[in-house]
Design an enzyme around this catalytic site. Sequence first.
Site, PDB file in Angstrom:
ATOM      1  N   HIS A  66       0.829  -1.201   0.000  1.00  0.00           N
ATOM      2  CA  HIS A  66       0.000   0.000   0.000  1.00  0.00           C
ATOM      3  C   HIS A  66       0.865   1.253   0.000  1.00  0.00           C
ATOM      4  O   HIS A  66       1.921   1.298   0.628  1.00  0.00           O
ATOM      5  CB  HIS A  66      -0.966   0.017   1.190  1.00  0.00           C
ATOM      6  CG  HIS A  66      -0.315  -0.023   2.541  1.00  0.00           C
ATOM      7  ND1 HIS A  66       0.035   1.107   3.246  1.00  0.00           N
ATOM      8  CD2 HIS A  66       0.035  -1.057   3.337  1.00  0.00           C
ATOM      9  CE1 HIS A  66       0.561   0.774   4.415  1.00  0.00           C
ATOM     10  NE2 HIS A  66       0.584  -0.549   4.493  1.00  0.00           N
ATOM     11  N   ASP A  68      -0.616   4.251   0.849  1.00  0.00           N
ATOM     12  CA  ASP A  68      -1.156   5.188   1.835  1.00  0.00           C
ATOM     13  C   ASP A  68      -0.454   5.025   3.171  1.00  0.00           C
ATOM     14  O   ASP A  68       0.084   3.963   3.494  1.00  0.00           O
ATOM     15  CB  ASP A  68      -2.668   5.015   1.995  1.00  0.00           C
ATOM     16  CG  ASP A  68      -3.064   3.636   2.493  1.00  0.00           C
ATOM     17  OD1 ASP A  68      -2.490   2.646   2.003  1.00  0.00           O
ATOM     18  OD2 ASP A  68      -3.956   3.536   3.363  1.00  0.00           O
ATOM     19  N   ASP A  99       6.349   1.504   7.066  1.00  0.00           N
ATOM     20  CA  ASP A  99       4.995   1.023   6.769  1.00  0.00           C
ATOM     21  C   ASP A  99       4.334   1.891   5.713  1.00  0.00           C
ATOM     22  O   ASP A  99       3.628   2.828   6.034  1.00  0.00           O
ATOM     23  CB  ASP A  99       4.172   1.024   8.063  1.00  0.00           C
ATOM     24  CG  ASP A  99       2.822   0.379   7.924  1.00  0.00           C
ATOM     25  OD1 ASP A  99       2.605  -0.339   6.934  1.00  0.00           O
ATOM     26  OD2 ASP A  99       1.975   0.586   8.812  1.00  0.00           O
ATOM     27  N   GLU A 133      -5.195   0.817   2.528  1.00  0.00           N
ATOM     28  CA  GLU A 133      -4.922  -0.236   3.508  1.00  0.00           C
ATOM     29  C   GLU A 133      -5.062   0.275   4.932  1.00  0.00           C
ATOM     30  O   GLU A 133      -5.495  -0.465   5.818  1.00  0.00           O
ATOM     31  CB  GLU A 133      -3.513  -0.797   3.292  1.00  0.00           C
ATOM     32  CG  GLU A 133      -3.264  -2.138   3.982  1.00  0.00           C
ATOM     33  CD  GLU A 133      -2.827  -2.013   5.441  1.00  0.00           C
ATOM     34  OE1 GLU A 133      -2.927  -3.017   6.169  1.00  0.00           O
ATOM     35  OE2 GLU A 133      -2.386  -0.916   5.852  1.00  0.00           O
ATOM     36  N   GLU A 134      -4.687   1.526   5.168  1.00  0.00           N
ATOM     37  CA  GLU A 134      -4.727   2.084   6.517  1.00  0.00           C
ATOM     38  C   GLU A 134      -6.109   2.616   6.886  1.00  0.00           C
ATOM     39  O   GLU A 134      -6.330   3.038   8.015  1.00  0.00           O
ATOM     40  CB  GLU A 134      -3.702   3.214   6.658  1.00  0.00           C
ATOM     41  CG  GLU A 134      -2.255   2.813   6.402  1.00  0.00           C
ATOM     42  CD  GLU A 134      -1.665   1.954   7.507  1.00  0.00           C
ATOM     43  OE1 GLU A 134      -2.423   1.539   8.410  1.00  0.00           O
ATOM     44  OE2 GLU A 134      -0.455   1.690   7.465  1.00  0.00           O
ATOM     45  N   GLU A 162       4.245  -5.898   4.433  1.00  0.00           N
ATOM     46  CA  GLU A 162       4.031  -5.318   5.761  1.00  0.00           C
ATOM     47  C   GLU A 162       5.282  -5.495   6.627  1.00  0.00           C
ATOM     48  O   GLU A 162       6.001  -6.486   6.495  1.00  0.00           O
ATOM     49  CB  GLU A 162       2.839  -5.981   6.451  1.00  0.00           C
ATOM     50  CG  GLU A 162       1.494  -5.646   5.851  1.00  0.00           C
ATOM     51  CD  GLU A 162       1.113  -4.189   6.040  1.00  0.00           C
ATOM     52  OE1 GLU A 162       1.705  -3.519   6.914  1.00  0.00           O
ATOM     53  OE2 GLU A 162       0.224  -3.716   5.313  1.00  0.00           O
ATOM     54  N   HIS A 348       3.516   3.781  12.677  1.00  0.00           N
ATOM     55  CA  HIS A 348       2.410   4.613  13.152  1.00  0.00           C
ATOM     56  C   HIS A 348       2.831   5.572  14.267  1.00  0.00           C
ATOM     57  O   HIS A 348       1.975   6.245  14.845  1.00  0.00           O
ATOM     58  CB  HIS A 348       1.222   3.763  13.623  1.00  0.00           C
ATOM     59  CG  HIS A 348       0.539   3.011  12.524  1.00  0.00           C
ATOM     60  ND1 HIS A 348      -0.787   2.648  12.572  1.00  0.00           N
ATOM     61  CD2 HIS A 348       0.993   2.538  11.339  1.00  0.00           C
ATOM     62  CE1 HIS A 348      -1.120   1.994  11.479  1.00  0.00           C
ATOM     63  NE2 HIS A 348      -0.040   1.914  10.712  1.00  0.00           N
TER      64      HIS A 348
END
Length: 375
Positions: A66, A68, A99, A133-134, A162, A348
Amino acid sequence: MSDVIALAKDLIRRPSVTPQDEGCQTLMSERLARLGFVIEPMVFEDTTNLWARRGSEGPLFCFAGHTDVVPAGPLEKWHTPPFEPTIQDGVLYGRGAADMKGSLAAMVVAVERFVAEHPDHKGSIAFLITSDEEGPFINGTVRVIDTLEARNEKIRWCIVGEPSSTHVVGDVVKNGRRGSITGDLLVRGVQGHVAYPHLADNPIHKAAPALTELAATVWDEGNAYFPPTSFQIANIQAGTGASNVIPGELQVQFNFRFSTQLTDMDIRERVQALLDKHGLDYELTWTLSGQPFLTDTGALLEATVAAVAAVNGQQPALLTTGGTSDGRFIAPTGAEVIELGPVNATIHKVNECVKAEDLDLLAEMYQGVLERLLA
């Protein structure tokens, strides 16, 4: 600066907070097109997806990921601006470094190197990339998979990029994930004055024994690949905010992370039976985020373990811990799915980062898998 780091920095510069892509997929597409990939953008609602494929024969190997990222959070807490990739002391800082824009860069460069050495490789190589995805995961990978299934385009092997690693890149390969299902429970009572409880019916008091039993229940014992199923209450809301009012209803949100020992229907039936046993007046709605999946054998797992060991000098641990990933949408098609990516210690968080060297090593691992499957 290596090709992997240069591309990772180019991707990180693009502030692609879900569901925005900000040109990341175009950047990847341009490089893949030069290798002979057929580029197929798939835009659903607010989500940008990319399906790129080189070759028309099977078996089909797919890199999934991903573009995003989650929001940066408080900018004043970042050592460097989150969308201005910076290398300090060998560490690459920036939102998405781990990520998972670092993985995307490693994937692209690994394929470039592999195709240069094996222009007539066996089978086909594909990229399945999303900008959803997020977020709500409604118009991303799941929609692309639906499209592929409708035209009977089958993925045989898939690596999701991931951030699977714990201490050293490649020390953990995720060969499965737990399922996730959320329950939203509404328990009805009768609102009233706290001084006149006989004229009211407190839904908190009524629900408390049931919630206690739910929390104490052993749902299963797990198995060789999965820990026991877990139940967690995430949110509880009731009352008006006044200390002299018995609430009229109680809202509870809870989540199960479940192993292959249970199905989502098992969970639904057992929870409903428990609530009925306690005589509650309730409504319960369910949201299934994903079924558990497991790749316990097969060519992909063997190739991945060997490729990681060739770079690291030791075999990775095979784990199914952690949250859900888009692998949950790919595995039900019959594909062998594993996850391999950078160290996840800062994902994150503010000051998200990854060792720059790790991304170069990751590209070697990805290329090693391709060598073992398609050379």
